[in-house]
Design an enzyme around this catalytic site. Structure first.
Site, short mmCIF file in Angstrom:
data_model
loop_
_atom_site.label_atom_id
_atom_site.label_comp_id
_atom_site.label_asym_id
_atom_site.label_seq_id
_atom_site.Cartn_x
_atom_site.Cartn_y
_atom_site.Cartn_z
N LEU A 52 38.67 35.65 35.61
CA LEU A 52 38.08 36.90 36.08
C LEU A 52 36.59 36.63 36.15
CD1 LEU A 52 39.75 39.93 34.21
CD2 LEU A 52 39.78 39.47 36.67
N ASP A 53 35.96 36.86 37.30
CA ASP A 53 34.53 36.53 37.40
C ASP A 53 33.69 37.53 36.61
OD1 ASP A 53 33.65 38.74 39.07
OD2 ASP A 53 34.62 37.75 40.75
N VAL A 54 32.42 37.21 36.48
CA VAL A 54 31.52 37.97 35.61
C VAL A 54 31.42 39.44 36.01
CG1 VAL A 54 29.44 37.40 36.93
CG2 VAL A 54 29.27 37.84 34.46
N ASN A 55 31.61 39.73 37.29
CA ASN A 55 31.50 41.11 37.77
C ASN A 55 32.85 41.82 37.85
OD1 ASN A 55 28.66 41.07 38.20
ND2 ASN A 55 29.00 39.80 40.00
#
Length: 239
Positions: free
Chosen positions: A115-118
């Site tokens: 899951l990306d940082v955003n």
């Protein structure tokens, strides 16, 4: 085939774990202690002794509600890995598992998926190679479900392309299930996980992703797990 590959196929453990058990003398083939690199057939009887079985059963899988501002894997660009949230004080009060936190559970605990940082939502971290292989192995077909808030205009043709017909990195994407959840939110169900796949898919049809939340992996749902908190995968839960 190699013994370690066969053990992974049988769901006994991962190939890496198999090599570890074999090197420790904890695996036998047809009643004879196995050796690293040994070849076997489907007819051979493969057994792990009680020590290996007990070791495998102690490997935990943890479900974390990843908040914004954390990366899934190693620290990067000044952002901390989500793994640092696995602390006793962050264990959800609604966790029904009989397990209790132990520092040894952090050893070799890795994310099974990104899951990306955003992005927020359900992140699976595991010590169990069988779980990792099922979720991120080359032949994985486990569904992941997301709620995606978007800005922009989406035509019927664009919606159809999100379901099937787009390509990324020169490769046609597998069919997805995409539908409107409400006026500004789409629900995506995918069986693959290319880097930033949903954001890139949306960009191809003229949409900007404002928020992205993973709510399900296989049959395991995020449910009421609060952001920044975690729980153990229950014995009756499977992906």
């Amino acid at each position: 085939m190699r013994l370690s590959k066969r053990m992974a196929e049988l769901g006994l453990c991962s190939r890496r774990e198999a090599d570890e058990y074999i090197s420790r003398g904890l695996v036998s083939v047809n009643g004879v202690p196995a050796v690293l690199g040994q070849k076997v057939t489907e007819r051979d009887r493969i057994e792990m002794n009680r020590v290996a079985e007990r070791d495998q059963s102690r490997r935990v899988t943890i479900l974390l509600h990843k908040p914004l501002g954390y990366v899934s894997g190693q620290a990067e660009d000044g952002y901390r890995p989500a793994r640092v949230l696995i602390r006793p004080e962050n264990c959800w009060s609604g966790d029904k598992s009989p397990l209790r936190f132990d520092l040894r559970q952090l050893q070799n605990l890795v994310p099974a998926g990104r899951l990306d940082v955003n992005s927020t939502g359900l992140l699976v971290l595991t010590q169990d190679g069988r779980v990792a292989r099922r979720l991120v192995g080359e032949d994985s077909a486990v569904e992941k479900e997301y709620l995606v808030r978007v800005a922009g205009s989406l035509s019927e043709r664009g919606l159809a392309l999100l379901n099937h017909g787009l390509s990324l990195d020169g490769e046609e994407l597998l069919p997805a299930r995409v539908r409107w959840q409400n006026d500004d939110q789409l629900r995506f169900v995918l069986q693959q996980g290319k880097k930033r796949q949903i954001r890139r898919m949306c960009a191809l049809v003229g949409l900007e992703v404002l928020a992205l939340k993973r709510v399900r992996v296989g049959s395991v749902r995020l449910g009421a797990l609060p952001p920044g908190q975690w729980r153990y995968l229950l014995p009756e839960e499977t992906f």
